[in-house]
Design a protein around this motif. Structure first.
Motif, PDB file in Angstrom:
ATOM      1  N   UNK A 101      12.676  -0.547  -4.325  1.00  0.00           N
ATOM      2  CA  UNK A 101      12.462  -1.993  -4.475  1.00  0.00           C
ATOM      3  C   UNK A 101      13.785  -2.697  -4.729  1.00  0.00           C
ATOM      4  N   UNK A 102      14.636  -2.094  -5.525  1.00  0.00           N
ATOM      5  CA  UNK A 102      15.953  -2.676  -5.810  1.00  0.00           C
ATOM      6  C   UNK A 102      16.787  -2.780  -4.534  1.00  0.00           C
ATOM      7  N   UNK A 103      16.703  -1.770  -3.658  1.00  0.00           N
ATOM      8  CA  UNK A 103      17.484  -1.811  -2.416  1.00  0.00           C
ATOM      9  C   UNK A 103      16.947  -2.848  -1.440  1.00  0.00           C
ATOM     10  N   UNK A 138       0.843  -1.197   0.000  1.00  0.00           N
ATOM     11  CA  UNK A 138       0.000   0.000   0.000  1.00  0.00           C
ATOM     12  C   UNK A 138       0.877   1.245   0.000  1.00  0.00           C
ATOM     13  N   UNK A 139       1.875   1.262   0.876  1.00  0.00           N
ATOM     14  CA  UNK A 139       2.759   2.425   0.956  1.00  0.00           C
ATOM     15  C   UNK A 139       3.509   2.645  -0.351  1.00  0.00           C
ATOM     16  N   UNK A 140       4.041   1.572  -0.908  1.00  0.00           N
ATOM     17  CA  UNK A 140       4.785   1.705  -2.156  1.00  0.00           C
ATOM     18  C   UNK A 140       3.897   2.183  -3.302  1.00  0.00           C
ATOM     19  N   UNK A 141       2.761   1.537  -3.468  1.00  0.00           N
ATOM     20  CA  UNK A 141       1.880   1.888  -4.584  1.00  0.00           C
ATOM     21  C   UNK A 141       1.275   3.271  -4.406  1.00  0.00           C
ATOM     22  N   UNK A 142       0.856   3.585  -3.193  1.00  0.00           N
ATOM     23  CA  UNK A 142       0.224   4.870  -2.949  1.00  0.00           C
ATOM     24  C   UNK A 142       1.228   6.012  -3.060  1.00  0.00           C
ATOM     25  N   UNK A 143       2.378   5.831  -2.454  1.00  0.00           N
ATOM     26  CA  UNK A 143       3.367   6.913  -2.456  1.00  0.00           C
ATOM     27  C   UNK A 143       4.005   7.108  -3.826  1.00  0.00           C
ATOM     28  N   UNK A 144       4.175   6.043  -4.579  1.00  0.00           N
ATOM     29  CA  UNK A 144       4.793   6.162  -5.905  1.00  0.00           C
ATOM     30  C   UNK A 144       3.808   6.651  -6.958  1.00  0.00           C
TER      31      UNK A 144
END
Length: 120
Positions: free
Chosen positions: A103-105, A86-92
């Motif tokens: 994501x790579x890190x 949720x955080x990744x999709x929403x913030x990006x």
């Protein structure tokens, strides 16, 4: 996942004892740990631990299963994954150039360790 659910999960993890409990339970997946064992490992009285486990359960981050007199707790990794996604999709906001480095890190920390012959 709704914002309210994410806030509840993040609020539950924003306290040091509960974060320690969640981290401990993740390390003991998939078997989980009994409540008393968690309390001893974290060095917290059992009644205090019960409150922390209740908060984590309400947030959906841990599940409990009763075995006779013991209650075994497990980290709900599916729920944790949903919070992080949720955080990744929403913030990006659908812009992969923002999330790709993050994501790579994360990828190197999650590579399964090679099994030794003694573990097989």
């Amino acid at each position: 996942m709704e914002s309210e659910q994410v806030m509840l999960a993040l609020a539950a993890l924003a306290q040091s004892t509960r974060l320690d409990v969640f981290r401990l339970l993740v390390k003991h997946e998939p078997g989980g740990l009994a409540a008393g064992d968690i309390a001893r490992a974290i060095a917290v009285p059992q009644n205090t631990m019960s409150s922390h486990l209740s908060i984590l359960s309400r947030a959906g981050l841990v599940s409990a299963q009763r075995f006779s007199r013991r209650i075994v707790y497990r980290a709900d990794l599916t729920r944790f994954q949903a919070v992080v996604l949720f955080l990744l999709k929403d913030c990006c906001d659908g812009r992969p150039e923002i999330c790709a480095p993050l994501i790579e890190s994360l990828t190197p920390c999650c590579v399964p360790k090679p099994r030794r012959k003694a573990d097989v």
